[in-house]
Each structure stands twice: as structure tokens, then as C-alpha cells.
Design a protein around this motif. Structure first.
Motif, PDB file in Angstrom:
ATOM      1  N   ARG A  24       5.579   3.372   4.163  1.00 32.26           N
ATOM      2  CA  ARG A  24       6.546   2.591   5.533  1.00 32.26           C
ATOM      3  C   ARG A  24       5.691   1.961   5.918  1.00 32.26           C
ATOM      4  O   ARG A  24       4.471   1.743   6.199  1.00 32.26           O
ATOM      5  N   THR A  25       6.606   0.552   5.838  1.00 30.10           N
ATOM      6  CA  THR A  25       6.253  -0.385   6.798  1.00 30.10           C
ATOM      7  C   THR A  25       7.182  -0.932   7.841  1.00 30.10           C
ATOM      8  O   THR A  25       7.950  -0.349   8.567  1.00 30.10           O
ATOM      9  N   SER A  26       6.282  -1.703   8.099  1.00 27.39           N
ATOM     10  CA  SER A  26       6.728  -2.231  10.440  1.00 27.39           C
ATOM     11  C   SER A  26       6.173  -3.873  10.360  1.00 27.39           C
ATOM     12  O   SER A  26       5.208  -4.020   9.802  1.00 27.39           O
ATOM     13  N   TYR A  27       7.257  -5.056  10.553  1.00 21.70           N
ATOM     14  CA  TYR A  27       6.994  -5.709  10.866  1.00 21.70           C
ATOM     15  C   TYR A  27       7.389  -6.510  12.567  1.00 21.70           C
ATOM     16  O   TYR A  27       7.798  -5.473  12.535  1.00 21.70           O
ATOM     17  N   ALA A  28       6.793  -7.055  13.053  1.00 19.30           N
ATOM     18  CA  ALA A  28       6.927  -7.821  13.926  1.00 19.30           C
ATOM     19  C   ALA A  28       7.784  -9.257  14.200  1.00 19.30           C
ATOM     20  O   ALA A  28       8.638  -9.543  12.813  1.00 19.30           O
ATOM     21  N   ASP A  29       8.952  -8.890  14.875  1.00 15.45           N
ATOM     22  CA  ASP A  29       9.703 -10.175  14.699  1.00 15.45           C
ATOM     23  C   ASP A  29       9.662 -11.175  14.341  1.00 15.45           C
ATOM     24  O   ASP A  29      10.152 -11.908  13.614  1.00 15.45           O
ATOM     25  N   SER A  30       9.017 -11.496  14.636  1.00 11.52           N
ATOM     26  CA  SER A  30       8.198 -13.443  14.952  1.00 11.52           C
ATOM     27  C   SER A  30       7.764 -13.881  13.559  1.00 11.52           C
ATOM     28  O   SER A  30       7.149 -14.344  12.923  1.00 11.52           O
ATOM     29  N   VAL A  31       7.235 -12.726  12.444  1.00  7.36           N
ATOM     30  CA  VAL A  31       6.863 -13.092  11.134  1.00  7.36           C
ATOM     31  C   VAL A  31       7.968 -11.989  10.171  1.00  7.36           C
ATOM     32  O   VAL A  31       7.287 -12.269   8.869  1.00  7.36           O
ATOM     33  N   LYS A  32       8.177 -11.598  10.418  1.00 11.39           N
ATOM     34  CA  LYS A  32       9.766 -11.230   9.643  1.00 11.39           C
ATOM     35  C   LYS A  32      10.603 -11.962   8.347  1.00 11.39           C
ATOM     36  O   LYS A  32      10.545 -12.331   8.901  1.00 11.39           O
ATOM     37  N   GLY A  33      10.482 -11.715   7.894  1.00 10.93           N
ATOM     38  CA  GLY A  33      10.808 -12.934   6.524  1.00 10.93           C
ATOM     39  C   GLY A  33      10.242 -13.962   5.226  1.00 10.93           C
ATOM     40  O   GLY A  33      10.499 -14.654   4.714  1.00 10.93           O
ATOM     41  N   ARG A  34       9.061 -13.893   6.250  1.00  5.19           N
ATOM     42  CA  ARG A  34       7.951 -13.974   5.709  1.00  5.19           C
ATOM     43  C   ARG A  34       6.789 -14.038   6.130  1.00  5.19           C
ATOM     44  O   ARG A  34       5.684 -14.302   4.671  1.00  5.19           O
ATOM     45  N   PHE A  35       5.907 -12.858   6.562  1.00  6.18           N
ATOM     46  CA  PHE A  35       4.932 -12.139   5.641  1.00  6.18           C
ATOM     47  C   PHE A  35       5.208 -10.903   4.676  1.00  6.18           C
ATOM     48  O   PHE A  35       6.417 -10.195   5.866  1.00  6.18           O
ATOM     49  N   THR A  36       4.259 -10.417   4.079  1.00  4.90           N
ATOM     50  CA  THR A  36       4.582  -9.516   3.660  1.00  4.90           C
ATOM     51  C   THR A  36       3.392  -8.192   4.002  1.00  4.90           C
ATOM     52  O   THR A  36       2.055  -8.885   2.764  1.00  4.90           O
ATOM     53  N   VAL A  37       3.661  -6.776   3.704  1.00  2.59           N
ATOM     54  CA  VAL A  37       2.273  -6.248   3.985  1.00  2.59           C
ATOM     55  C   VAL A  37       1.795  -5.106   2.893  1.00  2.59           C
ATOM     56  O   VAL A  37       3.029  -4.661   2.974  1.00  2.59           O
ATOM     57  N   SER A  38       1.197  -4.349   2.448  1.00  7.16           N
ATOM     58  CA  SER A  38       1.088  -3.921   1.035  1.00  7.16           C
ATOM     59  C   SER A  38      -0.697  -3.162   0.931  1.00  7.16           C
ATOM     60  O   SER A  38      -1.744  -3.847   2.087  1.00  7.16           O
ATOM     61  N   ARG A  39      -0.748  -2.403   0.557  1.00  5.14           N
ATOM     62  CA  ARG A  39      -2.121  -1.609  -0.315  1.00  5.14           C
ATOM     63  C   ARG A  39      -1.864  -1.653  -0.965  1.00  5.14           C
ATOM     64  O   ARG A  39      -0.674  -1.166  -1.980  1.00  5.14           O
ATOM     65  N   ASP A  40      -3.569  -1.976  -1.504  1.00  9.06           N
ATOM     66  CA  ASP A  40      -3.667  -0.701  -2.904  1.00  9.06           C
ATOM     67  C   ASP A  40      -4.675  -0.095  -2.766  1.00  9.06           C
ATOM     68  O   ASP A  40      -5.325   0.410  -2.765  1.00  9.06           O
ATOM     69  N   ASN A  41      -4.043   1.708  -3.349  1.00  9.47           N
ATOM     70  CA  ASN A  41      -4.634   3.010  -3.501  1.00  9.47           C
ATOM     71  C   ASN A  41      -6.112   2.874  -3.657  1.00  9.47           C
ATOM     72  O   ASN A  41      -7.408   2.763  -3.536  1.00  9.47           O
ATOM     73  N   ALA A  42      -6.267   2.220  -5.269  1.00 10.20           N
ATOM     74  CA  ALA A  42      -7.526   2.703  -5.421  1.00 10.20           C
ATOM     75  C   ALA A  42      -8.379   1.109  -4.914  1.00 10.20           C
ATOM     76  O   ALA A  42      -9.157   1.900  -5.507  1.00 10.20           O
ATOM     77  N   LYS A  43      -8.573   0.413  -5.028  1.00 10.86           N
ATOM     78  CA  LYS A  43      -9.005  -0.428  -4.198  1.00 10.86           C
ATOM     79  C   LYS A  43      -9.388   0.199  -2.633  1.00 10.86           C
ATOM     80  O   LYS A  43     -10.086  -1.499  -2.536  1.00 10.86           O
ATOM     81  N   ASN A  44      -8.694   0.596  -1.960  1.00  8.44           N
ATOM     82  CA  ASN A  44      -8.898   1.226  -1.289  1.00  8.44           C
ATOM     83  C   ASN A  44      -8.729  -0.359  -0.292  1.00  8.44           C
ATOM     84  O   ASN A  44      -9.183  -0.655   1.108  1.00  8.44           O
ATOM     85  N   THR A  45      -7.310  -1.353  -0.311  1.00  7.67           N
ATOM     86  CA  THR A  45      -6.798  -2.497   0.286  1.00  7.67           C
ATOM     87  C   THR A  45      -6.183  -2.411   1.226  1.00  7.67           C
ATOM     88  O   THR A  45      -4.853  -2.313  -0.209  1.00  7.67           O
ATOM     89  N   LEU A  46      -6.078  -3.155   2.384  1.00  2.16           N
ATOM     90  CA  LEU A  46      -4.794  -3.598   2.866  1.00  2.16           C
ATOM     91  C   LEU A  46      -4.526  -4.710   2.588  1.00  2.16           C
ATOM     92  O   LEU A  46      -5.340  -5.905   2.867  1.00  2.16           O
ATOM     93  N   TYR A  47      -3.418  -5.417   2.579  1.00  2.35           N
ATOM     94  CA  TYR A  47      -3.129  -7.180   1.849  1.00  2.35           C
ATOM     95  C   TYR A  47      -1.574  -7.508   3.311  1.00  2.35           C
ATOM     96  O   TYR A  47      -1.441  -6.976   3.513  1.00  2.35           O
TER      97      TYR A  47
END
Length: 125
Positions: A56-79
Motif C-alpha cells: 500500500r502506498t501514500s503520497y504527499a500532494d506536493s509530489v503526487k504524479g511526479r514521484f513514485t515509491v517502491s521496494r525490492d523485497n529481495a534487496k531489502n531496499t526502498l526506492y
């Protein structure tokens, strides 16, 4: 102890892109939230984007449509993929972690227990 290490910051002209990474270690899988925050000099820390263990994701209004959050479970990494950057995006960016899954993940800093040291993003006109 949970540890978080950010990378990927830098200097870019307006309209450019950056991809931030945060490697998380020291925890056993459970319900959790991971989020990005930012803080510019003289301003309060601001929640940017977050993701839960069940994507599940959430975004601030100031970045919505420009920023994308994701994660890679195998690498334990947030992007955080940041496109169409503006001078107002200039700040120190931090990743944060908390146990307990919320839907959507909160973007208030007092909900997070573990923090990285930050990576600087500078956007020029």
C-alpha cells in the motif's frame, strides 16, 4: 537494531530526475511501513511517500504524479523515483521505518521509530 542507509542524492537542474535508494537491515519480516521524508533549512520535516509490507502506498500532494515509491523485497531496499524535479524539492531526504502495517502508510514523522542519516537533493533553476 534496524538500520537504514540512503543513497542517490545529488544536484540536478529543474525538470531532471533522481532515484533515491534506502537499504534496510537488522529486522525480521513482519508488518511494517517504510517512508521517505524531507527537510529543507528552516522548515519542518515533511512526509513525501510511503509503502507498507503489503505494497500500500501514500503520497504527499506536493509530489503526487511526479514521484513514485517502491521496494525490492529481495534487496531489502526502498526506492524513490523523482521526476520533473523543482527547486522546491531541494532538501535533505530521509528514509524511515516502523513496525506495524497501516493502510495507507502514515506520512507523519512521529509515527516512525528508525531513521537513516539522509541524502541531499539540490535542484537548481
Amino acid at each position: 537494531q534496524v538500520q537504514l542507509v540512503e543513497s542517490g542524492g545529488g544536484s540536478v537542474q529543474a525538470g531532471g530526475s533522481l532515484r533515491l535508494s534506502c537499504v534496510v537491515s537488522g529486522y525480521t519480516y513482519s508488518r511494517f511501513c517504510m517512508s521517505w521524508f524531507r527537510q529543507a533549512p528552516g522548515k519542518e520535516r515533511e512526509g513525501v511517500a510511503g509503502v507498507t509490507d503489503n505494497s500500500r502506498t501514500s503520497y504527499a500532494d506536493s509530489v503526487k504524479g511526479r514521484f513514485t515509491v517502491s521496494r525490492d523485497n529481495a534487496k531489502n531496499t526502498l526506492y524513490l523515483q523523482m521526476n520533473s524535479l523543482k527547486p522546491g524539492d531541494t532538501a535533505m531526504y530521509y528514509c524511515a521505518f516502523r513496525f506495524g502495517g497501516w493502510k495507507p502508510p502514515p506520512l507523519t514523522d512521529d509515527e516512525y521509530s528508525y531513521w537513516g542519516q539522509g541524502t541531499q537533493v539540490s535542484v537548481s533553476s
